[in-house]
Design an enzyme around this catalytic site. Structure first.
Site, PDB file in Angstrom:
ATOM      1  N   HIS A  57      -9.622 -13.699   9.656  1.00 49.11           N
ATOM      2  CA  HIS A  57      -9.008 -13.569  10.979  1.00 49.11           C
ATOM      3  C   HIS A  57     -10.037 -13.524  12.110  1.00 49.11           C
ATOM      4  O   HIS A  57      -9.706 -13.150  13.222  1.00 49.11           O
ATOM      5  CB  HIS A  57      -8.110 -12.324  11.048  1.00 49.11           C
ATOM      6  CG  HIS A  57      -7.076 -12.286   9.974  1.00 49.11           C
ATOM      7  ND1 HIS A  57      -6.069 -13.215   9.866  1.00 49.11           N
ATOM      8  CD2 HIS A  57      -6.910 -11.431   8.932  1.00 49.11           C
ATOM      9  CE1 HIS A  57      -5.326 -12.927   8.822  1.00 49.11           C
ATOM     10  NE2 HIS A  57      -5.813 -11.860   8.229  1.00 49.11           N
ATOM     11  N   ARG A 107     -10.847 -10.156  29.444  1.00 51.26           N
ATOM     12  CA  ARG A 107     -12.315 -10.145  29.497  1.00 51.26           C
ATOM     13  C   ARG A 107     -12.817 -11.566  29.270  1.00 51.26           C
ATOM     14  O   ARG A 107     -12.038 -12.482  29.023  1.00 51.26           O
ATOM     15  CB  ARG A 107     -12.875  -9.231  28.409  1.00 51.26           C
ATOM     16  CG  ARG A 107     -12.355  -9.598  27.012  1.00 51.26           C
ATOM     17  CD  ARG A 107     -12.970  -8.732  25.929  1.00 51.26           C
ATOM     18  NE  ARG A 107     -12.309  -8.849  24.642  1.00 51.26           N
ATOM     19  CZ  ARG A 107     -12.505  -9.818  23.764  1.00 51.26           C
ATOM     20  NH1 ARG A 107     -13.347 -10.795  24.035  1.00 51.26           N
ATOM     21  NH2 ARG A 107     -11.869  -9.828  22.620  1.00 51.26           N
ATOM     22  N   LYS A 146      -1.053  -5.131  22.723  1.00 59.36           N
ATOM     23  CA  LYS A 146      -0.348  -6.325  22.258  1.00 59.36           C
ATOM     24  C   LYS A 146       1.166  -6.139  22.358  1.00 59.36           C
ATOM     25  O   LYS A 146       1.890  -7.061  22.736  1.00 59.36           O
ATOM     26  CB  LYS A 146      -0.749  -6.643  20.819  1.00 59.36           C
ATOM     27  CG  LYS A 146      -2.150  -7.206  20.665  1.00 59.36           C
ATOM     28  CD  LYS A 146      -2.412  -7.578  19.214  1.00 59.36           C
ATOM     29  CE  LYS A 146      -3.739  -8.304  19.062  1.00 59.36           C
ATOM     30  NZ  LYS A 146      -4.887  -7.451  19.365  1.00 59.36           N
ATOM     31  N   GLU A 187       4.479  -9.092  12.754  1.00 62.37           N
ATOM     32  CA  GLU A 187       4.963 -10.425  13.105  1.00 62.37           C
ATOM     33  C   GLU A 187       5.138 -11.283  11.862  1.00 62.37           C
ATOM     34  O   GLU A 187       4.472 -11.064  10.838  1.00 62.37           O
ATOM     35  CB  GLU A 187       3.972 -11.136  14.033  1.00 62.37           C
ATOM     36  CG  GLU A 187       3.884 -10.553  15.423  1.00 62.37           C
ATOM     37  CD  GLU A 187       2.920 -11.321  16.295  1.00 62.37           C
ATOM     38  OE1 GLU A 187       3.005 -11.174  17.524  1.00 62.37           O
ATOM     39  OE2 GLU A 187       2.071 -12.067  15.764  1.00 62.37           O
TER      40      GLU A 187
END
Length: 676
Positions: free
Chosen positions: A235, A292, A116, A200
């Site tokens: 999440h 993917r 990420k 973040e």
């Protein structure tokens, strides 16, 4: 095209790949662990190879064993599915070195987008907007804490190599950061073998919108429109739909072109998903790229009429994309619901057990159709603590969103699962929820609508008591009919004097409810007025006074009753002493209450102490014997199904004894900590 394909995955995606491969005339090889010897995906393939123990690290994450299985069976290619090794660049390189085709992007593309942090740096250079945060290499805990303080709370900690909600925590205040960071790192290391994280700013009321991209080896790249995956819990996605409600053609083109540019920047080949987070004003930010196929790919197939697994296999074999951008169009609306073995009323904790009964809606079509079911388990299979607890995916397609939503409500009402808790009833409430119906979507919808989506448990209606009673009486009559003819063993209620009365007691949750059935010259009656209403009165509408005319007919699981002049029909499944009543989209579980069977039983020595809600491994202990604890205080952390679960104190007290150590594997119900 390949002649033999090895599927390096399990569950519904392995079954899905096997079905497409079979249609294309490709022979398939499954791999399986000790826990999956009789799994559905093993039966779906032409050949199967055992690769190790039940834990993923001992089997599905063993690249060496999977490569050897491919070579031993003469496979030409490996399809990694999603999860496990699907985004492992080293495994892709090893497959190529062994002369095998990896059905996925080039290893360098996986490496570039698999982290990420690295992906965000790449997108930042390309001018793609990013959420404010820290995506660098410095992983010192104190440094990350300072970065979070500078960004401002709430912040989101995310595993750099992660996905699926694993290794992710929302931190509301600085004092909670260190513990959340440690938990994220443990979970990330377990799930991905990499404990690096990024920080973040946590956006308020964001939507999660992702773009499906596809590229071939000839340099072509297209986007197959978007999916809205905003409805999430912990999440993890619960509902996915395509197209995204409220998406304008201009914004769709902007996001689609940005996704294609991201794929081209890393020389992408195959299926990929570029994920964005969007604010209410329409601004969107790059989150990550999943290199993917995604769990939610069926909704894209439903609105485009394309088989994305077939696209993957053709592209991996060197063929060009089957369609150009101008050939692709959106047809109708599709919704996917993930049916999980979990208990929404207990924090969505996974539910472990054997699927004693499983009935899903009829699978109507493979790509575009009214209803599609992608499943990886069968009746009799076990939901284990080793893998994701998804039972199946229900996918519906309609002319518009309202039609698709109505079809999903109907599909969920046809779902029957006995043996584990499921989220089926919760999904039904979600489909009917006002905010969802009006497409007022964001990633906090479930928490925001908790009062209506997760209401307090209500008492079963009288009709449910009557249906369960009818099913039990029918079962007894059938059993009696199979015994030797003996008038003294008859259970039909016939008496010389004509009268007969019988009381049955059911446990409705923790409430004992007694009903009485009676046979008179004019027929049967049912009386629920005798129900013991403890600890609180049954709500209005669930109790009727006095005896009512009662008749019933049962055939298989289907039970029809006439009660007080009204007709009710439901599926009632009897499993041991329990009756599962499926009525009007809800599942009611009643257990036969026999006080004599439990006479003399006393509470266990450690009644009320902290016990394991499911099988799992102890990975952290926060207290020691003699510590004073307060209600709600974290005591220890368990790991099950690749997720961490914190066990908290149920009351104020003192830690008298800790029964297990870090690393211990415990069974469901095992006493973990005794409180004095």
């Amino acid at each position: 095209m390949f002649s033999t394909l090895l599927i390096a995955n399990r569950g519904e995606i392995a079954c899905r790949i096997a079905a497409t491969a079979r249609r294309l005339g490709i022979r398939t090889v499954a791999v399986y662990s000790d826990a999956d010897a009789r799994a559905r995906h093993v039966a779906a393939c032409d050949q199967a190879v055992h690769i190790g123990g039940p834990e993923p690290r001992a089997s599905y994450l063993r690249g060496d064993a999977i490569l050897q299985a491919a070579l031993d069976t003469g496979a030409q290619a490996i399809h990694p599915g999603y999860g496990f090794l699907s985004e492992n660049a080293d495994f892709a390189r090893q497959a190529a070195a062994a002369g095998l085709v990896f059905v996925g992007p080039p290893p360098d593309a996986i490496a570039a987008m698999g982290s990420k942090s690295a992906a965000k740096s790449l997108m930042e250079k390309a001018g793609v907007p990013l959420v404010p945060g820290y995506h660098g290499d410095n992983q010192d805990g104190d440094f990350l804490h300072r970065q979070a303080d500078a960004i401002g709370y709430p912040v989101l900690i995310k595993a750099s190599a992660g996905g699926g909600g694993k290794g992710m925590r929302v931190v509301e205040k600085s004092a909670a950061f260190a513990e959340a960071l440690a938990s994220c790192r443990r979970e990330a290391a377990t799930s991905f073998g990499d404990d690096r994280v990024l920080i973040e700013r946590y956006l308020q009321k964001p939507r999660h919108i992702e773009i499906q991209v596809f590229a071939d080896t000839q340099g072509q790249c297209v986007y197959l429109f978007e999916r809205d995956c905003s409805v999430q819990r912990r999440h993890q996605k619960v509902i996915e739909e395509a197209p995204a409600p409220g998406m304008t053609p201009q914004r769709r083109a902007e996001m689609g072109n940005a996704a294609v540019a991201a794929a081209r920047a890393v020389g992408y080949v195959g299926a990929g998903t570029v994920e964005f987070i969007a604010e209410p004003d329409g601004r969107f930010y790059f989150m990550e790229m999943n290199t993917r196929l995604q769990v939610e790919h069926p909704v894209t197939e439903a609105i485009t009429g394309q088989d994305l697994v077939e696209w993957q296999l053709r592209v991996a074999a060197g063929a060009p994309l089957p369609a150009r951008q101008e050939d692709l169009a959106i047809h109708g609306h599709a919704i996917e619901a993930r049916l999980y073995a979990e208990n929404p009323d207990n924090g969505f904790l996974p539910s472990i057990g054997t699927l004693a009964h499983l009935a899903l809606p009829s699978h109507a079509a493979f790509t575009r159709g009214d209803v599609r079911v992608d499943g990886g388990v069968r009746a009799g299979d076990a939901i284990t603590p080793y893998y994701d607890p998804m039972i199946a995916k229900l996918i519906v397609h309609g002319a518009d969103r309202n039609e698709a939503r109505a079809r999903m409500i109907q599909a969920l009402a046809q779902t029957r699962v006995v043996g584990v808790h499921t989220n089926a009833a919760f999904l039904g409430r979600l489909m009917r929820d006002e905010a969802f119906a009006e497409a007022d979507l964001d990633t906090g919808l479930i928490e925001r609508r908790r009062a209506t989506l997760l209401p307090p448990a209500a008492a079963a209606p009288v009709a449910v008591l009557a249906l369960a009673t009818a099913a039990r009486l029918t079962q007894e009559a059938i059993a009696a009919a199979h015994t030797a003819p003996d008038p003294w063993a008859a259970t039909d209620g016939w008496r010389v004097g004509g009268g007969y009365s019988r009381a049955l007691s059911w446990l409705d949750g923790e409430t004992a409810r007694t009903v009485r059935v009676a046979r008179t010259e004019s027929g049967w009656t049912f009386d629920a007025a005798a129900a013991a209403l403890t600890p609180a009165p049954v709500p209005a509408g669930t109790r009727e006074e006095g005896a009512q005319a009662f008749a019933w007919h049962g055939k298989g699981a289907r039970v029809r009753i006439q009660l007080g002049g009204r007709d009710y029909t439901a599926d009632v499944l009897l499993e041991g002493e329990s009756a599962y009543v499926f009525l009007d989209g809800a599942t009611h579980v009643l257990t036969r209450n026999d006080p004599l069977a439990h006479a003399g039983e006393e509470a266990g020595e450690h009644a009320g102490d902290m016990s394991a809600p499911m099988p799992g491994k102890i990975i952290a202990i926060h207290v020691a014997a003699g510590d004073k604890v307060e209600k709600g205080q974290p005591l220890l952390v368990m790991e099950a199904m690749k997720m961490e679960h914190t066990i908290t104190a149920g009351a104020d007290g003192e830690v008298a004894e800790i029964f297990h150590a870090i690393g211990d594997q415990v069974s469901e119900g095992a006493v973990l900590i005794a409180l004095a």
